[in-house]
Design a protein around this motif. Structure first.
Motif, PDB file in Angstrom:
ATOM      1  N   ALA A   4       0.837  -1.204   0.000  1.00 17.44           N
ATOM      2  CA  ALA A   4       0.000   0.000   0.000  1.00 17.44           C
ATOM      3  C   ALA A   4       0.869   1.250   0.000  1.00 17.44           C
ATOM      4  CB  ALA A   4      -0.933  -0.010   1.213  1.00 17.44           C
ATOM      5  N   PRO A  19      -4.569  -0.859  -2.661  1.00 15.98           N
ATOM      6  CA  PRO A  19      -5.295   0.299  -2.124  1.00 15.98           C
ATOM      7  C   PRO A  19      -5.182   0.374  -0.605  1.00 15.98           C
ATOM      8  CG  PRO A  19      -6.835  -1.413  -2.829  1.00 15.98           C
ATOM      9  CD  PRO A  19      -5.465  -1.870  -3.233  1.00 15.98           C
ATOM     10  N   ALA A  20      -4.810   1.544  -0.121  1.00 14.40           N
ATOM     11  CA  ALA A  20      -4.588   1.737   1.318  1.00 14.40           C
ATOM     12  C   ALA A  20      -5.855   1.466   2.128  1.00 14.40           C
ATOM     13  CB  ALA A  20      -4.071   3.146   1.584  1.00 14.40           C
ATOM     14  N   TRP A  21      -7.016   1.849   1.616  1.00 16.28           N
ATOM     15  CA  TRP A  21      -8.261   1.650   2.364  1.00 16.28           C
ATOM     16  C   TRP A  21      -8.520   0.156   2.595  1.00 16.28           C
ATOM     17  CZ3 TRP A  21     -12.139  -1.278   0.307  1.00 16.28           C
ATOM     18  CH2 TRP A  21     -12.138  -1.469  -1.080  1.00 16.28           C
ATOM     19  N   ALA A  22      -8.289  -0.670   1.589  1.00 19.11           N
ATOM     20  CA  ALA A  22      -8.520  -2.106   1.719  1.00 19.11           C
ATOM     21  C   ALA A  22      -7.501  -2.729   2.675  1.00 19.11           C
ATOM     22  CB  ALA A  22      -8.453  -2.787   0.351  1.00 19.11           C
ATOM     23  N   ALA A  43      -5.997  -1.192   5.134  1.00 11.43           N
ATOM     24  CA  ALA A  43      -6.352  -0.770   6.494  1.00 11.43           C
ATOM     25  C   ALA A  43      -7.457  -1.650   7.068  1.00 11.43           C
ATOM     26  CB  ALA A  43      -6.785   0.698   6.496  1.00 11.43           C
ATOM     27  N   ILE A  44      -8.433  -1.992   6.252  1.00 17.77           N
ATOM     28  CA  ILE A  44      -9.516  -2.873   6.709  1.00 17.77           C
ATOM     29  C   ILE A  44      -8.976  -4.272   7.007  1.00 17.77           C
ATOM     30  CG2 ILE A  44     -11.656  -4.036   5.986  1.00 17.77           C
ATOM     31  CD1 ILE A  44     -12.363  -1.391   4.493  1.00 17.77           C
ATOM     32  N   TYR A  65      -9.212  -8.755  -4.475  1.00 20.05           N
ATOM     33  CA  TYR A  65     -10.537  -8.337  -4.025  1.00 20.05           C
ATOM     34  C   TYR A  65     -11.410  -9.527  -3.626  1.00 20.05           C
ATOM     35  CZ  TYR A  65      -9.468  -3.532  -5.065  1.00 20.05           C
ATOM     36  OH  TYR A  65      -8.898  -2.279  -5.056  1.00 20.05           O
TER      37      TYR A  65
END
Length: 183
Positions: free
Chosen positions: A91, A97-100, A102-103, A156
């Motif tokens: 990331a 993706p940083a958001w994914a 982080a989750i 994903y």
């Protein structure tokens, strides 16, 4: 005082091949992360794949010889640290993706904390195993070929399965803490 036979059995339950493989995978985490930061992607991917193979082997061997308490701790910690640390580096590099990420890291931390609270009363579910396998494959692909569509689809899909596995795990933890049965 323990007799030598009892002490030896205890030692045998700690020093097992599956535990050694989990420990080796744990020691590979900084190597893979450092290689990725140094942009030695080929070496990082090779070491990451080796770690994935040790994950497969230790699980298979542990099921045959009966899992140990140490293995029940080492294996998930090694898996979560490997996947989370590599995902964070990717990331930072703009590959994932940083958001994914982080989750995923939040889910991994929640799962590890949950396992400390309830111990081995909640088993790893098949969805979580499938998520780990997909994420490991996806990460190996995106390291070697950033931007590949297959790697992104796998990431994903693994991400989605990871969320579902986390929700199933949370439901099981709630049952244990509430006194209900776990299935």
């Amino acid at each position: 005082m323990k007799t030598p036979d009892k002490a030896r059995r205890l030692e045998d339950r700690i020093f097992t091949v599956p535990n050694a493989l989990s420990l080796a995978r744990l020691f590979m985490v900084p190597g893979v992360g450092g290689l990725l930061l140094a942009r030695a992607d080929g070496l990082a991917a090779a070491l990451f794949v080796l770690a994935a193979v040790t994950d497969f082997l230790d699980g298979r061997l542990a099921r045959r010889a009966a899992p140990t308490r140490l293995g029940q701790i080492l294996d998930p910690v090694a898996d979560r640290l490997m996947l989370s640390s590599v995902a964070v580096v990717l990331a930072v590099r703009g590959i994932l993706p940083a958001w994914a990420v982080a989750i995923l890291v939040g889910r991994d931390l929640s799962t590890l904390i949950g396992s400390l609270v309830v111990g081995s009363k909640v088993r790893v579910n098949r969805v979580g195993k499938a998520a780990t396998a997909l994420l490991m494959g996806a990460i190996a692909l995106v390291v070697l070929r950033p931007g590949t569509v297959v790697g992104e689809i796998m990431f994903y899909a693994g991400f989605g399965l990871s969320i579902v596995a986390g929700l199933l795990y949370l439901r099981s933890v709630r049952r244990v803490l509430g006194g209900g049965e776990v299935r």
